[in-house]
Structure formats: C-alpha cells, structure tokens
Design an enzyme around this catalytic site. Sequence first.
Site, mmCIF file in Angstrom:
data_model
loop_
_atom_site.group_PDB
_atom_site.id
_atom_site.type_symbol
_atom_site.label_atom_id
_atom_site.label_comp_id
_atom_site.label_asym_id
_atom_site.label_seq_id
_atom_site.Cartn_x
_atom_site.Cartn_y
_atom_site.Cartn_z
ATOM 1 N N ASP A 11 26.890 -9.914 -13.029
ATOM 2 C CA ASP A 11 26.995 -9.422 -14.384
ATOM 3 C C ASP A 11 27.436 -10.622 -15.231
ATOM 4 O O ASP A 11 28.117 -11.516 -14.728
ATOM 5 C CB ASP A 11 28.040 -8.303 -14.433
ATOM 6 C CG ASP A 11 28.372 -7.899 -15.844
ATOM 7 O OD1 ASP A 11 27.461 -7.502 -16.584
ATOM 8 O OD2 ASP A 11 29.562 -8.009 -16.213
ATOM 9 N N ASP A 13 28.974 -10.641 -18.838
ATOM 10 C CA ASP A 13 30.189 -10.499 -19.641
ATOM 11 C C ASP A 13 31.303 -9.829 -18.852
ATOM 12 O O ASP A 13 31.150 -8.726 -18.352
ATOM 13 C CB ASP A 13 29.875 -9.698 -20.908
ATOM 14 C CG ASP A 13 28.770 -10.347 -21.720
ATOM 15 O OD1 ASP A 13 28.803 -11.569 -21.901
ATOM 16 O OD2 ASP A 13 27.838 -9.624 -22.164
ATOM 17 N N CYS A 88 18.800 -6.118 -20.154
ATOM 18 C CA CYS A 88 18.342 -4.862 -20.734
ATOM 19 C C CYS A 88 18.778 -4.834 -22.196
ATOM 20 O O CYS A 88 19.975 -4.791 -22.473
ATOM 21 C CB CYS A 88 18.943 -3.666 -19.989
ATOM 22 S SG CYS A 88 18.596 -2.094 -20.826
ATOM 23 N N HIS A 90 18.173 -2.389 -24.302
ATOM 24 C CA HIS A 90 18.128 -0.999 -24.769
ATOM 25 C C HIS A 90 19.517 -0.398 -24.978
ATOM 26 O O HIS A 90 20.463 -0.777 -24.312
ATOM 27 C CB HIS A 90 17.353 -0.139 -23.762
ATOM 28 C CG HIS A 90 16.008 -0.697 -23.446
ATOM 29 N ND1 HIS A 90 15.704 -1.204 -22.201
ATOM 30 C CD2 HIS A 90 14.906 -0.878 -24.215
ATOM 31 C CE1 HIS A 90 14.447 -1.654 -22.211
ATOM 32 N NE2 HIS A 90 13.949 -1.477 -23.417
ATOM 33 N N CYS A 96 16.508 4.208 -20.361
ATOM 34 C CA CYS A 96 15.558 3.343 -19.670
ATOM 35 C C CYS A 96 15.960 3.219 -18.195
ATOM 36 O O CYS A 96 17.054 3.613 -17.810
ATOM 37 C CB CYS A 96 15.536 1.964 -20.330
ATOM 38 S SG CYS A 96 17.127 1.121 -20.230
ATOM 39 N N CYS A 98 16.139 0.264 -16.738
ATOM 40 C CA CYS A 98 16.712 -1.066 -16.493
ATOM 41 C C CYS A 98 18.201 -1.141 -16.809
ATOM 42 O O CYS A 98 18.900 -1.975 -16.245
ATOM 43 C CB CYS A 98 15.944 -2.151 -17.245
ATOM 44 S SG CYS A 98 15.793 -1.961 -19.017
ATOM 45 N N ASP A 125 32.108 -6.374 -12.978
ATOM 46 C CA ASP A 125 33.476 -5.985 -13.323
ATOM 47 C C ASP A 125 33.638 -4.516 -13.680
ATOM 48 O O ASP A 125 34.750 -4.086 -13.968
ATOM 49 C CB ASP A 125 33.993 -6.852 -14.475
ATOM 50 C CG ASP A 125 33.223 -6.636 -15.773
ATOM 51 O OD1 ASP A 125 31.973 -6.529 -15.724
ATOM 52 O OD2 ASP A 125 33.861 -6.592 -16.835
#
Length: 188
Positions: A11, A13, A88, A90, A96, A98, A125
Amino acid sequence: MTALLRAVLFDRDGTLVVDVPYNGDPEAVVPMPGAAAAIARLRAEGIAVGVVSNQSGVARGLLTLEEVDAVNERVDELVGPFDTWQCCPHAPEARCTCRKPQPGLVLRAARALGVDPTETAVIGDIGADVGAATSAGARAVLVPTPLTRQEEIDAAPLVADDLAGALDLLLGAPQSDAGREDHPEAAA
C-alpha cells in the site's frame, strides 16, 4: 509458507510514505521509516515489488491522475523503484472491482509482474489492504499505524511492528515479534 514468494505489493499511503490525505504534491512525500531498506532487501532477494493504492481523490475531484502519477514518481525516487504501480481512481460508491478491499488491484499487479497471486504478498496499514490480499489469494501482513483500528489488527492473519518485521514474517527470518500472537496491539 506453501507457495514461493515471488512478489510483494505495498500500500502507498501509511505504509511506504507518511499518509497525507489526497496528496497531489510530490514535495509532501515523506518515506516511512525503513521503506527504502525494505525495497532494497526484496530486490536483493530477487523478489519483484509493486504498489497497490486506492486514490479516490481523483473521483472526488480533489486531485488529478497526473498529480497521482507525480506523487508516485516521487515515491519511486525516494523508496523504489517499483516494478508495477496499480491505482484505483474510483470513489467507494462506484463499487468497482479494483478498489481495496476488492482483489482487482492485487490481481492486476500479479498479472503485470507475471506471477500467480498465491506467490504474492501484500503489506498495508489497514484492513482493506488485508482484505484485497486475501480476496486475491495472496498473503497479507498488516503494519498498523495509530490510525489502524483495533478490529483490523485483531482480524489480520499476520501483524508486524514495521516493514522490516513484515519482511521477516514473509521471508522466514528470525525476529522477536513472531506475528500477531505476540504483537502488543493484537493482545490489547
């Protein structure tokens, strides 16, 4: 581990870099402690690395895809480089396939890297990162931050104090934190 580990997806952030909500400014990118060392360790092991990141700020009109790309390039400079970036754009209400915790980003990243999802791990996280990994058939390690909810820590299959500990869990290296059972937040 039952399958060979050929790729680790992160990931962005809160995992690789300090979470700055809806960040579109490359100058605001600050690596998390140990992020560059974790990527270097995986590269030295011959393991592909990638990023899977929800970026709903695009759908919300808070940033552009170009700003997301600029921030990702800065992360590549400071922490990477990464073999694949899957984002992603969205909003959650788009439903969605994703957006994490759906498996789409993990499946796309595995496909881009030429690996099976079962040969992949995701480090994140929050519970959505763990959910995306398990939905895709990948392994998951949660590295909690102060924003991680206790129920996400309790539900995670593996929990580590930091990125180095997450890699120790995945690569089988000896460590003092043997996973969620001994993790101080998991016991709380």
